[in-house]
Write a protein that holds these residues in place. Structure first.
Motif, mmCIF file in Angstrom:
data_model
loop_
_atom_site.group_PDB
_atom_site.id
_atom_site.type_symbol
_atom_site.label_atom_id
_atom_site.label_comp_id
_atom_site.label_asym_id
_atom_site.label_seq_id
_atom_site.Cartn_x
_atom_site.Cartn_y
_atom_site.Cartn_z
ATOM 1 N N ASP A 537 0.822 -1.245 0.055
ATOM 2 C CA ASP A 537 0.118 0.050 -0.134
ATOM 3 C C ASP A 537 0.553 1.259 -0.111
ATOM 4 O OD1 ASP A 537 -2.268 -1.330 0.110
ATOM 5 O OD2 ASP A 537 -2.471 -1.434 2.142
ATOM 6 N N TRP A 538 2.138 1.105 -0.330
ATOM 7 C CA TRP A 538 3.040 2.309 -0.175
ATOM 8 C C TRP A 538 3.354 2.825 -1.457
ATOM 9 C CZ3 TRP A 538 5.434 4.589 4.219
ATOM 10 C CH2 TRP A 538 5.002 4.269 5.172
ATOM 11 N N LEU A 539 3.321 4.046 -1.611
ATOM 12 C CA LEU A 539 4.046 4.791 -3.119
ATOM 13 C C LEU A 539 5.004 5.727 -2.722
ATOM 14 C CD1 LEU A 539 0.378 5.739 -4.547
ATOM 15 C CD2 LEU A 539 1.930 3.907 -5.150
ATOM 16 N N GLY A 540 5.977 5.916 -3.564
ATOM 17 C CA GLY A 540 7.100 6.813 -3.118
ATOM 18 C C GLY A 540 7.748 7.420 -4.461
ATOM 19 N N ARG A 541 8.036 8.715 -4.439
ATOM 20 C CA ARG A 541 8.508 9.691 -5.331
ATOM 21 C C ARG A 541 9.331 10.670 -4.853
ATOM 22 N NH1 ARG A 541 4.176 13.151 -8.377
ATOM 23 N NH2 ARG A 541 4.345 13.855 -6.323
ATOM 24 N N ALA A 545 7.177 9.655 0.570
ATOM 25 C CA ALA A 545 6.501 8.494 0.789
ATOM 26 C C ALA A 545 5.010 8.527 1.040
ATOM 27 C CB ALA A 545 7.139 7.264 1.254
ATOM 28 N N TRP A 546 4.078 7.753 0.774
ATOM 29 C CA TRP A 546 2.743 7.856 1.164
ATOM 30 C C TRP A 546 2.173 6.224 1.475
ATOM 31 C CZ3 TRP A 546 4.803 10.495 -2.923
ATOM 32 C CH2 TRP A 546 4.543 11.814 -2.813
ATOM 33 N N HIS A 547 1.688 6.187 2.547
ATOM 34 C CA HIS A 547 1.071 4.957 3.112
ATOM 35 C C HIS A 547 -0.451 5.070 2.750
ATOM 36 C CE1 HIS A 547 0.459 1.440 6.146
ATOM 37 N NE2 HIS A 547 -0.022 0.856 4.768
ATOM 38 N N VAL A 548 -0.944 4.667 1.555
ATOM 39 C CA VAL A 548 -2.248 4.836 1.045
ATOM 40 C C VAL A 548 -3.143 3.535 1.557
ATOM 41 C CG1 VAL A 548 -3.826 5.514 -0.735
ATOM 42 C CG2 VAL A 548 -1.370 6.168 -0.857
ATOM 43 N N ARG A 549 -3.904 3.632 2.741
ATOM 44 C CA ARG A 549 -4.610 2.539 3.302
ATOM 45 C C ARG A 549 -6.120 2.620 2.796
ATOM 46 N NH1 ARG A 549 -2.363 4.384 9.082
ATOM 47 N NH2 ARG A 549 -2.249 5.932 8.078
ATOM 48 N N ASP A 550 -6.637 1.446 2.659
ATOM 49 C CA ASP A 550 -8.018 1.295 2.461
ATOM 50 C C ASP A 550 -8.786 1.800 3.496
ATOM 51 O OD1 ASP A 550 -7.734 0.144 -0.288
ATOM 52 O OD2 ASP A 550 -7.582 -1.701 0.590
ATOM 53 N N HIS A 551 -9.911 2.550 3.367
ATOM 54 C CA HIS A 551 -10.756 3.224 4.393
ATOM 55 C C HIS A 551 -12.065 2.649 4.207
ATOM 56 C CE1 HIS A 551 -12.548 5.839 7.128
ATOM 57 N NE2 HIS A 551 -13.491 6.264 6.206
ATOM 58 N N ASP A 552 -12.617 1.969 5.372
ATOM 59 C CA ASP A 552 -14.210 1.487 5.348
ATOM 60 C C ASP A 552 -14.946 2.449 6.012
ATOM 61 O OD1 ASP A 552 -16.563 0.039 5.715
ATOM 62 O OD2 ASP A 552 -15.166 -1.941 6.254
#
Length: 641
Positions: A537-541, A545-552
């Motif tokens: 779930d991590w993106l980096g540039r 870095a961003w930890h983009v989690r699913d949200h319920d």
């Protein structure tokens, strides 16, 4: 030269020392706590010894176990690295008593320079300029004589703990009392000294090298003025502030400081320097060990400082004199730390899911990381150092920014992107530095919010995961009803949307085109292509870095309903709960301290947001907690609802 050397440390410095030992043909012995059983320094050493069942943070501080490890492996010498026992005179003496060579200065020199008051008195007697000041027991009178502003400092330690800047002398007594409490808690010694405060000072240090035959040289200076909370984050060599005359004068002062305490090995003499008058420099302290920032000196001098630590400890003479030392080119270092700039630089943690560390072409990375490394809350947050070398300062800074952009550490939040932006700040580019610059400019160096392309990339990854994967049995045919196309009977397709969260929850449907691979995702928005590294779930540039989690949203609403009118207190960082001061049912006041969470030598107090009652308490002392984990729930008092 020794046959076998035990490295009494961990992480990047242990890996770095092992590298030089290997180049010299010396067998290396690593030590490790249970938490470090699969660490990089353990895997790269020739052999490794477990330090026993002691708590992980204490294992590396056990003199008895370290000496046993040296004895059982036939080590003849011990390299302490930095931190832990590197500046512990008792450890140096214990090594000598056990017949081991301590790769560092004599124990007496460590003890002398470790006491800031004695150190100042000693170098002052040797003719080295010291900051005007005073000490206990005449602390208050000395401060009044100096006049505001003054700086209170503990005699027994550093790292910013117990330091207090006093600009209003009417509150001097209160500030002294507070400084004593902090010093006593941090170092077990509340002895203080006071110094004249120098506004917008620069922190410049001189690297010295001394052998056991009376030879002492300096290897030029390092500029260490870019600091946060009194901790260095960017260092460079040489400094743009010094001319050749001042460099020679400060270097000679550092040599005299080393001679005054009978020094041997590599050490650093630190000076505080008024930015407007570099010739008016003052001795601050001496670090009786290798410094974190030693690589910048190595790059501009061409010397391996760890090699010379070993050669001096083995009894060799320095093979060069002061006239042989040349500073060529420029080097800049950035410290990569496990911390989250967007959350006030609180410590972070987690498992390293993807790692890419630049090397070569004027770039060096000293690191203790590998993919799969678990970054916990027990040790210092520094993970690695990225160092750039060029023929001039502008080139070195440019190369370091590019190297930070190429540094990928997904799974653990770091400060790499922040450091990259700091290096582009106009004052840094111009060399107009001082120790307060970072704190003044920090807000402008941290992006506000999450770029839309981050959510676009995260949604693209999830959309790709929904697509059916063809196999040999279907001969390339795909069931059209299994495609996540948003098709609706009798209507226009509705884009598939995802509920995501980095900070605040959002709903995002992919808007542009995307290309998703196993380790990258590229998205195009408004004609601009954005490419990210990815892992789970991590993106980096560019170092961020961003930890983009699913949200319920359903689960969130149910949780909110269950705690309606109450406040959930969550962990601001992954760590360990060390103190719990309340129990379920207790009445608490607004601002009352409830719990303490500790991580990477930093304590964070969790306080009541308002008066009320402790409705839930989900932790006990010793509990390990994840970031954002609920610790307690406080129901507001009737009048607050």
């Amino acid at each position: 030269m020794f046959d076998t050397v035990l490295v009494a440390n961990r992480g990047e410095i242990a890996v770095r020392v092992i590298r030089t030992l290997r180049s010299l043909g010396v067998r290396s012995v690593a030590v490790f706590s249970d938490a470090d059983a699969d660490a990089r320094h353990v895997r790269e050493a020739d052999t490794a010894v477990r330090l026993g069942p002691a708590p992980a943070a204490e294992s590396y501080l056990s003199v008895e176990r370290l000496l046993e490890a040296a004895s059982s492996t036939g080590a003849q010498a011990v390299h302490p690295g930095y931190g832990f026992l590197a500046e512990n005179a008792a450890f140096a003496r214990a090594c000598a008593d056990a017949g081991l060579v301590f790769i560092g200065p004599p124990a007496d020199a460590i003890a002398l320079m470790g006491d800031k008051i004695r150190a100042k008195e000693t170098v002052d007697a040797a003719g080295v300029p010291v900051v005007p000041g005073g000490r206990d027991p005449e602390l208050a009178s000395a401060a009044l004589e100096l006049g505001a502003p003054v700086l209170l400092k503990p005699s027994a330690g550093g790292g910013g703990k117990g330091m207090r800047l006093v600009r209003d002398l009417t509150v001097l007594d209160d500030e002294i009392a507070a400084a004593r409490r902090e010093a006593r808690a941090s170092f077990g010694d509340d002895t203080l000294l006071v110094e004249r405060w120098i506004d917008r000072p620069r922190h410049i240090e001189i690297q010295i090298l001394a052998d056991g035959h009376g030879n002492v040289v300096h290897l030029g200076e390092r500029e260490c003025s870019l600091q946060r909370r009194h901790q260095k984050i960017i260092e460079e060599a040489p400094s743009v502030l010094l001319d050749e005359q001042t460099r020679a004068s400060m270097g000679e002062a550092a040599v005299q400081a080393a001679r005054s305490c009978g020094y041997r090995g590599a050490g650093t003499v630190e000076f505080i320097v008024p930015g407007g008058d570099p010739s008016s420099y003052y001795f601050m302290e001496m670090n009786t060990r290798l410094q974190v920032e030693h690589p910048v000196t190595e790059l501009v001098t061409g010397l391996d400082l760890v090699e010379w630590q070993l050669r001096v400890a083995a009894g060799e003479k320095l093979a060069f004199g002061q006239e042989d030392v040349r500073l060529t080119g420029h080097a800049v270092e950035a410290r990569i730390c496990a911390e989250d700039p967007s959350r006030g630089f609180l410590p972070s943690g987690g498992r390293v899911l993807r790692l890419s560390e630049p090397q070569g072409d004027g770039i060096r990375t000293d690191s203790g990381l590998s993919e799969g490394t678990e970054v916990g809350s027990l040790y210092d947050p520094m993970l690695s150092k990225v160092i750039a070398y060029g023929p001039d300062r502008a080139t070195a800074i440019r190369k370091l920014r590019a190297a930070l952009a190429d540094t990928v550490t997904l799974g653990v939040q770091t400060n790499a992107g922040f450091l990259r932006r700091l290096l582009a700040h106009p004052a840094v580019v111009a060399g107009e530095l001082d120790t307060g610059l970072v704190e003044r400019e920090v807000d402008g160096l941290i992006p506000v919010g999450v770029p839309e392309e981050v959510y676009e990339a995260a949604a693209a990854v999830r959309l790709e995961a929904l697509r059916p994967q063809a196999d040999g049995r279907t001969a390339g045919w795909t069931d059209p009803f299994s495609e996540p196309s948003g098709w609706r009977l009798g209507g226009t397709p509705k884009p598939v949307a995802f509920h995501l969260r980095v900070q605040d929850p959002v709903e995002h449907a992919p808007l542009g085109t995307a290309t998703v691979t196993a380790d990258q995702v590229s998205v195009t928005l408004d004609g601009v292509r954005h490419t990210f590294h990815r892992a789970a779930d991590w993106l980096g540039r560019d170092g961020d870095a961003w930890h983009v989690r699913d949200h319920d949203p359903v689960a969130a609403s149910l949780t909110g309903a269950a705690h309606a009118g109450a406040d959930s207190l969550t962990a601001p960082m992954p760590g360990t709960v060390t103190v719990v001061k309340v129990a379920v049912g207790d009445e608490v006041a607004a601002g009352q301290s409830l719990l303490v969470v500790e991580a990477m030598k930093m304590e964070h107090v969790i306080s009541a947001p308002h008066a009320g009652t402790v409705a839930e308490l989900d932790v006990t002392p010793g509990s390990t907690v994840a970031m954002d984990q609920v610790l307690a729930v406080i129901t507001p008092a009737e009048e607050d609802q």
